[in-house]
Design a protein around this motif. Structure first.
Motif, PDB file in Angstrom:
ATOM      1  N   SER A  58      50.618  45.780  -2.061  1.00 48.24           N
ATOM      2  CA  SER A  58      49.311  45.100  -2.086  1.00 48.24           C
ATOM      3  C   SER A  58      48.420  46.057  -1.212  1.00 48.24           C
ATOM      4  O   SER A  58      47.176  46.436  -1.929  1.00 48.24           O
ATOM      5  CB  SER A  58      48.987  43.736  -1.609  1.00 48.24           C
ATOM      6  OG  SER A  58      49.883  42.801  -2.516  1.00 48.24           O
TER       7      SER A  58
ATOM      8  N   LEU B  75      45.083  48.209  -2.864  1.00 48.12           N
ATOM      9  CA  LEU B  75      43.854  48.357  -2.618  1.00 48.12           C
ATOM     10  C   LEU B  75      43.279  49.721  -2.067  1.00 48.12           C
ATOM     11  O   LEU B  75      42.226  49.870  -2.301  1.00 48.12           O
ATOM     12  CB  LEU B  75      43.586  47.257  -1.299  1.00 48.12           C
ATOM     13  CG  LEU B  75      42.203  46.817  -0.995  1.00 48.12           C
ATOM     14  CD1 LEU B  75      41.583  46.213  -2.018  1.00 48.12           C
ATOM     15  CD2 LEU B  75      42.429  45.658   0.106  1.00 48.12           C
TER      16      LEU B  75
ATOM     17  N   ILE C  21      34.822  41.146   2.763  1.00 42.25           N
ATOM     18  CA  ILE C  21      35.964  40.923   2.073  1.00 42.25           C
ATOM     19  C   ILE C  21      36.483  39.463   2.529  1.00 42.25           C
ATOM     20  O   ILE C  21      36.923  38.731   1.499  1.00 42.25           O
ATOM     21  CB  ILE C  21      37.251  41.772   2.058  1.00 42.25           C
ATOM     22  CG1 ILE C  21      36.780  43.233   1.119  1.00 42.25           C
ATOM     23  CG2 ILE C  21      38.464  41.369   1.722  1.00 42.25           C
ATOM     24  CD1 ILE C  21      37.795  44.210   1.385  1.00 42.25           C
TER      25      ILE C  21
ATOM     26  N   CYS D 239      35.359  48.544  -2.800  1.00 43.34           N
ATOM     27  CA  CYS D 239      36.816  48.095  -3.426  1.00 43.34           C
ATOM     28  C   CYS D 239      36.818  46.393  -3.827  1.00 43.34           C
ATOM     29  O   CYS D 239      37.848  45.937  -4.298  1.00 43.34           O
ATOM     30  CB  CYS D 239      38.125  48.150  -2.534  1.00 43.34           C
ATOM     31  SG  CYS D 239      37.833  47.486  -1.224  1.00 43.34           S
ATOM     32  N   HIS D 240      35.631  45.812  -3.854  1.00 44.72           N
ATOM     33  CA  HIS D 240      35.389  44.365  -3.877  1.00 44.72           C
ATOM     34  C   HIS D 240      35.790  43.940  -5.102  1.00 44.72           C
ATOM     35  O   HIS D 240      36.287  42.705  -5.279  1.00 44.72           O
ATOM     36  CB  HIS D 240      34.199  43.906  -3.471  1.00 44.72           C
ATOM     37  CG  HIS D 240      33.776  44.121  -1.827  1.00 44.72           C
ATOM     38  ND1 HIS D 240      34.288  45.513  -1.423  1.00 44.72           N
ATOM     39  CD2 HIS D 240      33.456  43.451  -0.857  1.00 44.72           C
ATOM     40  CE1 HIS D 240      33.991  45.394  -0.170  1.00 44.72           C
ATOM     41  NE2 HIS D 240      33.467  44.249   0.439  1.00 44.72           N
TER      42      HIS D 240
ATOM     43  N   VAL E 247      39.735  43.178  -5.206  1.00 43.94           N
ATOM     44  CA  VAL E 247      40.054  42.408  -4.175  1.00 43.94           C
ATOM     45  C   VAL E 247      40.656  41.073  -4.670  1.00 43.94           C
ATOM     46  O   VAL E 247      41.913  40.839  -4.264  1.00 43.94           O
ATOM     47  CB  VAL E 247      39.050  42.196  -2.882  1.00 43.94           C
ATOM     48  CG1 VAL E 247      39.595  41.125  -2.001  1.00 43.94           C
ATOM     49  CG2 VAL E 247      38.739  43.305  -2.080  1.00 43.94           C
TER      50      VAL E 247
ATOM     51  N   TYR F 143      44.585  39.763  -4.494  1.00 47.17           N
ATOM     52  CA  TYR F 143      44.869  38.584  -3.843  1.00 47.17           C
ATOM     53  C   TYR F 143      45.639  37.514  -4.839  1.00 47.17           C
ATOM     54  O   TYR F 143      46.717  37.112  -4.463  1.00 47.17           O
ATOM     55  CB  TYR F 143      43.700  37.905  -3.460  1.00 47.17           C
ATOM     56  CG  TYR F 143      43.827  36.519  -2.644  1.00 47.17           C
ATOM     57  CD1 TYR F 143      44.924  36.350  -2.214  1.00 47.17           C
ATOM     58  CD2 TYR F 143      42.660  35.659  -2.456  1.00 47.17           C
ATOM     59  CE1 TYR F 143      45.027  35.186  -1.347  1.00 47.17           C
ATOM     60  CE2 TYR F 143      42.685  34.716  -2.026  1.00 47.17           C
ATOM     61  CZ  TYR F 143      43.852  34.128  -1.230  1.00 47.17           C
ATOM     62  OH  TYR F 143      43.992  33.286  -0.352  1.00 47.17           O
TER      63      TYR F 143
ATOM     64  N   GLN G 249      43.921  38.982   4.088  1.00 46.32           N
ATOM     65  CA  GLN G 249      42.895  39.621   5.056  1.00 46.32           C
ATOM     66  C   GLN G 249      43.528  40.656   5.890  1.00 46.32           C
ATOM     67  O   GLN G 249      42.959  41.677   5.952  1.00 46.32           O
ATOM     68  CB  GLN G 249      42.371  38.711   5.961  1.00 46.32           C
ATOM     69  CG  GLN G 249      41.376  39.256   6.957  1.00 46.32           C
ATOM     70  CD  GLN G 249      39.942  39.475   6.294  1.00 46.32           C
ATOM     71  OE1 GLN G 249      39.522  38.523   5.699  1.00 46.32           O
ATOM     72  NE2 GLN G 249      39.687  40.634   6.371  1.00 46.32           N
TER      73      GLN G 249
ATOM     74  N   ALA H 161      43.729  43.675   3.556  1.00 43.54           N
ATOM     75  CA  ALA H 161      42.456  44.500   3.573  1.00 43.54           C
ATOM     76  C   ALA H 161      42.366  45.293   4.853  1.00 43.54           C
ATOM     77  O   ALA H 161      41.793  46.356   4.877  1.00 43.54           O
ATOM     78  CB  ALA H 161      41.158  43.251   3.524  1.00 43.54           C
TER      79      ALA H 161
ATOM     80  N   SER I  19      44.524  48.172   4.787  1.00 45.22           N
ATOM     81  CA  SER I  19      44.100  49.291   3.555  1.00 45.22           C
ATOM     82  C   SER I  19      42.565  49.949   4.264  1.00 45.22           C
ATOM     83  O   SER I  19      42.514  51.133   3.969  1.00 45.22           O
ATOM     84  CB  SER I  19      43.854  48.461   2.513  1.00 45.22           C
ATOM     85  OG  SER I  19      44.794  47.868   2.002  1.00 45.22           O
TER      86      SER I  19
END
Length: 449
Positions: free
Chosen positions: A43, A47, A86, A254-255, A258, A262, A274, A277, A280
């Motif tokens: 993941s 991301l 995020i 990158c939203h 996300v 997830y 989180q 994120a 990343s």
């Protein structure tokens, strides 16, 4: 930009939203969480692919425009706010069960919210595709010229960047973009991260290969460069600084990827995602900062808005530069169709809603979007204009304004709560920075004419 895996937002199904009661949140997507999903490391990798993009080529120019310390402060600020926004999106995802950025806009602002987010994603991805095709236009002739012998170089059609760009778009990008589903391109987009890592390594290595002061053919000045130009500056105030935050916002966006990531996370929870994120963004920050720092310390004030162009004048036939140029070109070529997917999805969603699939709409939308992107890539004279305009408008909205605004509209938290205050700061920061940056960019254009 980056926007490498923004298309992932259209590759996952969305569950029906479910309201929470009181202050408790509903579990995210129970049908997915019961199955084994993507690991934490995978993941993080996904991301980072979504973050890392063409923006890395423009950050050395930003450092040369702001100074090392100013750049570091601004990069920390933008990356921290990206991580916080995020955090707000993940809270909203847990609260509503929605896993699509457009549908969060619809929940917050009804139909106008869906349209607003759709238009922002369209403009953002058109800007990203334009920046990638701009790189093809500027780097492909140099790559071909470096392979040919010097006596073969000249005024020939295969060294015309615009003609090459049109041919590549028609023969490669268009056929790949025509597919209604692009899951198979997800495998090729994973190469982008390794290419970016290789780019950073080459930038560091080449710092020790290029002398300073730079030769006259690099500086393009009549007089020789002075030793003062080889002294790094911590703070710089100039009109070119208007491109700083927009380019950084463009680079950390990158939203739209996300929430889908997830949904696929193994044992999904807000705190676990989180952490994905945070790791990343931290690793992306490190790669961005190292490439910008060593790019700046190589060319100082003479660094170009697209870093690879700075190496062309000094070492056009260097093996490492040739290989990194080829790696970036392959990455760009394979990524453009991926970025095209959410742009087309946003257009069709705004125009047709959830009507059944139509090949006519699909084909016409694909052709129109690629036509606009190709036009911008051909006629925009400088890639920093793409980073600046898109970064100060849609990137600021998707990164700062929308997450804060949607949280304030959907969340039931009091306005005095910590996250509500943070959300209001995000909205204010995004609007102020967007207006100031765009005004500064327009001012630099006026000065030029």
């Amino acid at each position: 930009m980056s926007t490498n895996d923004n298309a992932n937002s259209g590759l996952y199904s969305q569950t029906a939203p479910r309201e929470s009661e009181g202050n408790e949140t509903t579990p995210l997507l129970p049908n997915i969480s019961s199955a084994r999903g993507a690991s934490f490391a995978f993941s993080v990798f996904n991301l980072m692919n979504a973050i890392m993009g063409s923006g890395i080529l423009g950050l050395a120019y930003v450092m040369a425009s702001t100074g090392i310390l100013s750049f570091c402060i601004l990069l920390i600020l933008v990356s921290s706010l990206a991580g916080y926004s995020i955090h707000l999106l993940l809270k909203l995802c847990d609260l509503t069960g929605i896993s699509s950025y457009e549908d969060l806009g619809g929940r917050a602002l009804k139909k106008p919210g869906t349209v607003l987010v759709g238009i922002a994603i369209l403009i953002q991805n058109v800007g990203a595709m334009s920046s990638y095709l701009f790189i093809l236009k500027s780097e492909l002739p140099a790559a071909i010229s470096s392979i040919l012998s010097p006596d073969q170089s000249g005024d020939v059609w295969y060294l015309d960047g615009r003609l090459l760009l049109i041919l590549i778009t028609l023969c490669v990008v268009l056929p790949l973009a025509m597919f209604p589903k692009i899951g198979f391109l997800g495998y090729t987009s994973s190469l982008a991260f390794f290419f970016m890592l290789y780019f950073v390594i080459v930038v560091v290595v080449k710092k020790w290969s290029i002398p300073c002061p730079l030769p006259q053919n690099v500086t393009c000045q009549v007089s020789n460069s002075s030793d003062m130009e080889c002294t790094p500056r911590l703070f710089i105030v100039s009109s070119r600084g208007a491109y700083a935050i927009p380019t950084m916002a463009f680079s950390f966006l990158c939203h739209t990827a996300v929430l889908p990531i997830y949904c696929e996370l193994d044992r999904p929870s807000k705190s676990r995602m989180q952490n994905v994120a945070i790791v990343s963004i931290s690793l992306s920050f490190l790669l961005y900062f190292v490439s910008a720092l060593f790019g700046y310390l190589t060319f100082y004030a003479h660094v170009k808005s697209e870093l690879l162009l700075s190496y062309n004048a000094y070492m056009p036939r260097d093996v490492l530069v040739m290989t990194v140029r080829l790696a970036i070109l392959i990455s760009v070529l394979l990524t453009v169709p991926v970025i095209h997917f959410p742009a087309r999805k946003a257009v069709i969603l705004v125009l047709r809603g959830n009507r059944p699939f139509s090949w006519l709409t699909h084909i016409m939308t694909t052709l129109v979007i690629l036509g606009v992107v190709l036009f911008l890539a051909i006629f925009v004279p400088d890639i920093r204009n793409v980073f600046g305009v898109v970064g100060s408008t849609t990137s600021s909205c998707l990164l700062f304004v929308f997450p804060g605004l949607f949280y304030l509209k959907i969340s039931r938290q009091p306005l005095r709560s910590l996250d509500s205050i943070g959300a209001m700061f995000l909205v204010a920061f995004g609007l102020v920075v967007g207006v100031i940056s765009l005004s500064g960019i327009i001012f630099t254009w006026v000065q030029r004419f």
